[in-house]
Write an enzyme that holds these catalytic residues in place. Sequence first.
Site, short mmCIF file in Angstrom:
data_model
loop_
_atom_site.label_atom_id
_atom_site.label_comp_id
_atom_site.label_asym_id
_atom_site.label_seq_id
_atom_site.Cartn_x
_atom_site.Cartn_y
_atom_site.Cartn_z
N ASP A 28 0.83 -1.20 0.00
CA ASP A 28 0.00 0.00 0.00
C ASP A 28 0.86 1.26 0.00
O ASP A 28 0.35 2.37 -0.10
CB ASP A 28 -0.98 0.00 1.17
CG ASP A 28 -0.32 -0.06 2.53
OD1 ASP A 28 0.92 -0.16 2.59
OD2 ASP A 28 -1.05 -0.01 3.55
N SER A 29 2.18 1.08 0.06
CA SER A 29 3.10 2.19 -0.15
C SER A 29 2.93 2.81 -1.52
O SER A 29 3.45 3.90 -1.78
CB SER A 29 4.54 1.72 0.04
OG SER A 29 4.81 0.57 -0.75
N ASP B 232 -0.87 -6.23 0.00
CA ASP B 232 -1.20 -5.54 1.25
C ASP B 232 -2.70 -5.36 1.40
O ASP B 232 -3.41 -5.05 0.42
CB ASP B 232 -0.56 -4.15 1.27
CG ASP B 232 0.69 -4.11 2.12
OD1 ASP B 232 0.88 -5.00 2.97
OD2 ASP B 232 1.49 -3.17 1.94
N LYS C 155 -0.96 -9.41 3.32
CA LYS C 155 -0.20 -8.88 4.46
C LYS C 155 -1.04 -7.84 5.17
O LYS C 155 -1.67 -7.00 4.52
CB LYS C 155 1.13 -8.26 4.01
CG LYS C 155 1.95 -7.68 5.18
CD LYS C 155 3.32 -7.22 4.72
CE LYS C 155 3.28 -5.91 3.97
NZ LYS C 155 2.84 -4.77 4.86
N GLU D 261 -1.06 -5.15 8.79
CA GLU D 261 -0.28 -4.53 9.85
C GLU D 261 -0.96 -4.69 11.20
O GLU D 261 -2.19 -4.69 11.28
CB GLU D 261 -0.08 -3.04 9.55
CG GLU D 261 0.65 -2.75 8.26
CD GLU D 261 0.77 -1.26 7.98
OE1 GLU D 261 0.44 -0.46 8.88
OE2 GLU D 261 1.18 -0.90 6.86
N GLU E 43 9.57 -4.00 10.65
CA GLU E 43 9.96 -2.73 10.03
C GLU E 43 10.49 -1.75 11.06
O GLU E 43 9.85 -1.46 12.07
CB GLU E 43 8.78 -2.10 9.29
CG GLU E 43 9.15 -0.77 8.64
CD GLU E 43 8.12 -0.25 7.64
OE1 GLU E 43 8.33 0.84 7.10
OE2 GLU E 43 7.11 -0.95 7.41
#
Length: 305
Positions: free
Chosen positions: A52-53, A95, A125, A127, A194
């Site tokens: 999602d970056s 993501d 993925k 978070e 991270e």
Amino acid sequence: MSSQTAPRRRVTIHELRRMKDAGEKIAVVTAYDATAARLADAAGVDVVLVGDSLGMVVQGHESTLPVTLEHMIYHSAAVRRGLARSSGRAHLVGDMPFGSYQASADEAVKSAMRLVAEGGVESVKLEGGAEFVEVIRRIARAGVPVMGHIGLTPQAVHRMGGYVVQGKDSEKAQQLLRDARALELAGCYAIVLECIPAELARIISSQLRIPTIGIGAGLHCDGQVLVLNDLLGMDDAFTPKFVKRFGEIGQAISTAVGAYVGEVKRRVFPDDAHSFHSSTVRLVPAAPVDEDDGEPSGGVMGAPV
């Protein structure tokens, strides 16, 4: 004995576990389009992550928060097509963006299934730490493998007070270790670490049976991940400590585009080698269209025959 090279083994979540057990490092690259995915796969990366970056790298936002599930599906599908044009060896992870899994486990399962069905990813993925254990369990039970992500979690940038290193004191480090263990027990097949101290990442990696993928977390993770644009040196303004530039492609692009502009302005490009020719094409007079009635009204050269 055949002279042909044997096809490389397709990377699955089980292959990633085997790589950890064998002490073989895992190379992960974040990519957002078909061309980047094809090149990364051909270069031998083990995992391609559609992050999602893309909200920051592709869309130009200040954070990842504006990225939607539709955006992730679109870019994941593009990356899947790129992998199909290469060896298709790399494992594809997508993501789960902000808002696609936090509200409820039911919503999370639906989001994950859409990423698989429409985006073509093989795993997702998300978070967060122990607070997302039930969400992870539900997604995994639905048949979608889950990669965890702890430490600096960009979707929580406002709560964290910015993009800062996490786990620097003993209490926070202990919490990250608890989170990592909880995610493993919940069913994660791997965890991204991270921006945490290398010493902490080493401890976490040694205590988990599943692979750890580091970004800004030192050498002792089981694998490493970088955004393709970052490792290529695409953005001179983005220079975080954890990024090593393995190329200066941004400068090369500027130089190449500048050369193109110069040749266009000087009437050098396109030359004969980059133009099409025909010895049989000739032009005959063609009448222009009258502005009043739309009918041809005079002789103008221009109609090919």
